[in-house]
Enzyme design. Sequence first.
Site, PDB file in Angstrom:
ATOM      1  N   GLU A  45     -36.252 -20.545 -23.878  1.00  0.00           N
ATOM      2  CA  GLU A  45     -35.140 -21.423 -23.629  1.00  0.00           C
ATOM      3  C   GLU A  45     -34.765 -21.487 -22.272  1.00  0.00           C
ATOM      4  OE1 GLU A  45     -31.617 -20.910 -26.184  1.00  0.00           O
ATOM      5  OE2 GLU A  45     -33.011 -20.585 -27.989  1.00  0.00           O
TER       6      GLU A  45
HETATM    7  N1  CAA Z   1     -26.501 -31.805 -21.645  1.00  0.00           N
HETATM    8  C1  CAA Z   1     -26.562 -33.296 -21.811  1.00  0.00           C
HETATM    9  N2  CAA Z   1     -27.410 -33.918 -21.270  1.00  0.00           N
HETATM   10  C2  CAA Z   1     -28.103 -33.636 -20.234  1.00  0.00           C
HETATM   11  C3  CAA Z   1     -28.114 -32.174 -20.147  1.00  0.00           C
HETATM   12  C4  CAA Z   1     -27.381 -31.533 -20.794  1.00  0.00           C
HETATM   13  N3  CAA Z   1     -27.125 -29.972 -20.431  1.00  0.00           N
HETATM   14  N4  CAA Z   1     -28.996 -32.012 -19.094  1.00  0.00           N
HETATM   15  C5  CAA Z   1     -29.642 -33.292 -18.781  1.00  0.00           C
HETATM   16  N5  CAA Z   1     -29.086 -33.959 -19.310  1.00  0.00           N
HETATM   17  C6  CAA Z   1     -29.302 -35.210 -19.356  1.00  0.00           C
HETATM   18  C7  CAA Z   1     -29.023 -35.911 -18.163  1.00  0.00           C
HETATM   19  O1  CAA Z   1     -27.780 -36.152 -17.832  1.00  0.00           O
HETATM   20  C8  CAA Z   1     -29.783 -36.992 -17.944  1.00  0.00           C
HETATM   21  O2  CAA Z   1     -29.045 -38.254 -18.249  1.00  0.00           O
HETATM   22  P1  CAA Z   1     -28.323 -39.091 -17.562  1.00  0.00           P
HETATM   23  O3  CAA Z   1     -29.233 -39.722 -16.308  1.00  0.00           O
HETATM   24  O4  CAA Z   1     -28.054 -40.243 -18.360  1.00  0.00           O
HETATM   25  O5  CAA Z   1     -27.558 -38.662 -16.950  1.00  0.00           O
HETATM   26  C9  CAA Z   1     -31.044 -36.751 -18.960  1.00  0.00           C
HETATM   27  O6  CAA Z   1     -30.842 -35.860 -19.856  1.00  0.00           O
HETATM   28  C10 CAA Z   1     -32.219 -36.199 -17.872  1.00  0.00           C
HETATM   29  O7  CAA Z   1     -31.689 -35.222 -17.301  1.00  0.00           O
HETATM   30  P2  CAA Z   1     -32.587 -34.724 -15.940  1.00  0.00           P
HETATM   31  O8  CAA Z   1     -32.945 -35.904 -15.199  1.00  0.00           O
HETATM   32  O9  CAA Z   1     -31.826 -33.494 -15.353  1.00  0.00           O
HETATM   33  O10 CAA Z   1     -34.092 -33.936 -16.841  1.00  0.00           O
HETATM   34  P3  CAA Z   1     -35.187 -33.405 -15.999  1.00  0.00           P
HETATM   35  O11 CAA Z   1     -36.322 -33.916 -16.908  1.00  0.00           O
HETATM   36  O12 CAA Z   1     -35.233 -33.153 -14.746  1.00  0.00           O
HETATM   37  O13 CAA Z   1     -35.114 -31.912 -16.842  1.00  0.00           O
HETATM   38  C11 CAA Z   1     -34.428 -29.470 -17.018  1.00  0.00           C
HETATM   39  C12 CAA Z   1     -34.085 -30.914 -16.394  1.00  0.00           C
HETATM   40  C13 CAA Z   1     -33.353 -28.813 -16.830  1.00  0.00           C
HETATM   41  C14 CAA Z   1     -35.599 -28.955 -16.196  1.00  0.00           C
HETATM   42  C15 CAA Z   1     -35.019 -29.613 -18.338  1.00  0.00           C
HETATM   43  O14 CAA Z   1     -36.104 -30.306 -18.596  1.00  0.00           O
HETATM   44  C16 CAA Z   1     -35.112 -28.167 -18.982  1.00  0.00           C
HETATM   45  O15 CAA Z   1     -34.107 -27.724 -19.515  1.00  0.00           O
HETATM   46  N6  CAA Z   1     -36.370 -27.600 -19.138  1.00  0.00           N
HETATM   47  C17 CAA Z   1     -36.461 -26.336 -19.964  1.00  0.00           C
HETATM   48  C18 CAA Z   1     -36.660 -26.522 -21.058  1.00  0.00           C
HETATM   49  C19 CAA Z   1     -36.450 -25.574 -22.070  1.00  0.00           C
HETATM   50  O16 CAA Z   1     -35.482 -24.707 -22.067  1.00  0.00           O
HETATM   51  N7  CAA Z   1     -37.329 -25.410 -23.117  1.00  0.00           N
HETATM   52  C20 CAA Z   1     -36.961 -24.492 -24.014  1.00  0.00           C
HETATM   53  C21 CAA Z   1     -37.659 -24.653 -25.414  1.00  0.00           C
HETATM   54  S1  CAA Z   1     -36.633 -24.095 -26.864  1.00  0.00           S
HETATM   55  C22 CAA Z   1     -37.225 -22.605 -27.117  1.00  0.00           C
HETATM   56  O17 CAA Z   1     -37.561 -21.811 -26.342  1.00  0.00           O
HETATM   57  C23 CAA Z   1     -36.543 -21.777 -28.143  1.00  0.00           C
HETATM   58  C24 CAA Z   1     -37.119 -20.517 -28.323  1.00  0.00           C
HETATM   59  O18 CAA Z   1     -38.269 -20.346 -28.996  1.00  0.00           O
HETATM   60  C25 CAA Z   1     -36.325 -19.097 -28.468  1.00  0.00           C
END
Ligand code: CAA
Length: 378
Positions: free
Chosen positions: A362
Site C-alpha cells: 500500500e
Molecule cells: N486522491 C485523489 N486523487 C489523487 C490522489 C489522491 N490521494 N493522488 C493523486 N491523485 C490524482 C492527482 O490529483 C492527479 O490528477 P490531477 O492532475 O487532475 O490533479 C492524478 O491523480 C495523478 O497524480 P500524480 O501526478 O500525483 O501521480 P503520480 O503518477 O506522480 O503518482 C504516487 C503518485 C503517490 C507516487 C502514486 O503513484 C502512488 O501512490 N504510488 C504507490 C502505489 C501503491 O500504493 N500501491 C499499492 C498497491 S495496493 C496494495 O499494496 C494492497 C495490498 O496488497 C496490501
Amino acid sequence: MDYNLSEEQQMMRQMVRDFAKKEIEPWIPRMEAGEFPRELLEKMGELGLMGITAPEKYGGAGMDFLSYIIAIHELSKASAVMGVILSVHTSVGMNPILYFGNEEQKNRYLPKMASGQYLGAFCLTETSSGSDAGSLKTKAKRVDDHYVLNGSKMFITNGGEADVYIVFANTAPEKGTYGISAFIVDQDTPGLSIGKDEKKMGLHGSRTVALNFDNMKVPAENRLGAEGEGFKIAMANLDVGRIGIAAQALGIAEASLEAATAYAKEREQFGKPIAANQGVGFKLADMATATEAARLLVYRAAWLRAENKSCGKEASMAKLFASQTAVDNSIEAVQIFGGYGYTEDYPVERYFRDAKVCQIYEGTSEIQRVVIAKHLTN
Ligand code: CAA
C-alpha cells in the site's frame, strides 16, 4: 479529537479481543503452515466485521471508521494475517464500490461482501509498475457492451481466494493516468486465471498471487466510475487504506512490546529478571514510547477520516511511522527473547517476519514520504 472511545467502540474492541483469543490464536499454526483462514472470515462475517463500515442498507454494520481501525488493530495484535485480509477486503475491495459504484453495483456486491460471503481484492500493481502505479500496462478495450482486458497483475493480496476483484486497466493509454479505468471483476470471469502464488517471508496464510487476464470479457456495467477515473479511485481508496495498514503495523508493534515486557520480567539471569538491567529496560521504554506515538498518529488519521476531514497526509504519516515502529519493536523483541526469540516456540519471530511488509505494501515508506512532501509543498 476525543481520546475516549464510545461505549459501542469499547464493546466492539472487547468482542474482537475475545474472538482473537478464542478463534484466531488456535488457528495460527494452521496459517503458519500456509492454510488460508476462510472459516474465520465466515465467523467474522457473522460478527459484522466484514462490513463494519458499510451502511446497514447494504448489509453492513454501519459503524464509524474509528471502529474499523480498532478492529484491524486488535485483530493484528493476534494475527497480522487477519488484519491485512480485512484491511484489503474493506479499504480497497469494498470501499471503491461503496464510494464510486452506482446503486446497481452497490446492491449487487456490497451485501455479499459485508456478510463475508464474498471476499474483495484490489488489483493495481504489475510486474513493472509498483510505486509508479500510473504506468500500468494492462489494457481494456471497449467492444459493444463489454470491455476486453489483457495483461497481468502482481502481488495481489487475497488473490485466488477473492470473489470480487477491483481491477485497474488502461482504456486510453495515450492519456497517461487519465486513461486508467476501474472495473469490478467476478472471480469466475472467463479469461481470468490465477498465476504464481508467492512464497513470502511472513504473513503465512494470507495469499498473494499474480493474476492473468487473457481476453477477459468484463460487462460494461461493471466499469466503476467513468472511463479515465480509475487512477483517482485507486489513489483515493489507498489514502484511506493506508490507515488500515498503519493499524495493522500498530497491532504488531504492540504485540511485540507486550511479549517482550512479559518475558523480560519473567526471565532471570545473574539472579534477577533481565528487565532489571537498564540495557533491557531502556529498550522497553523506547518501544513503549514509539508505540504510543504510533497509536496517536493512527487514531488521529482514523478520527479525521471518521469526521470526513482530509486525511491523506496523516494516513501516510501514520503508515510510515507505525510500520517503522513494528519493524523496530519486533527486532528488539527477538533480541530480548535471545535464543528463544529466534525459534518458532515464541511468537516474536513471527512478528518480525510479518512486520517488514508493512513498510512495502500500500505504498512503500519512500512513497509515503513522497505523498507527505507533496502535501507540504503543494
Ligand atoms: N486522491 C485523489 N486523487 C489523487 C490522489 C489522491 N490521494 N493522488 C493523486 N491523485 C490524482 C492527482 O490529483 C492527479 O490528477 P490531477 O492532475 O487532475 O490533479 C492524478 O491523480 C495523478 O497524480 P500524480 O501526478 O500525483 O501521480 P503520480 O503518477 O506522480 O503518482 C504516487 C503518485 C503517490 C507516487 C502514486 O503513484 C502512488 O501512490 N504510488 C504507490 C502505489 C501503491 O500504493 N500501491 C499499492 C498497491 S495496493 C496494495 O499494496 C494492497 C495490498 O496488497 C496490501
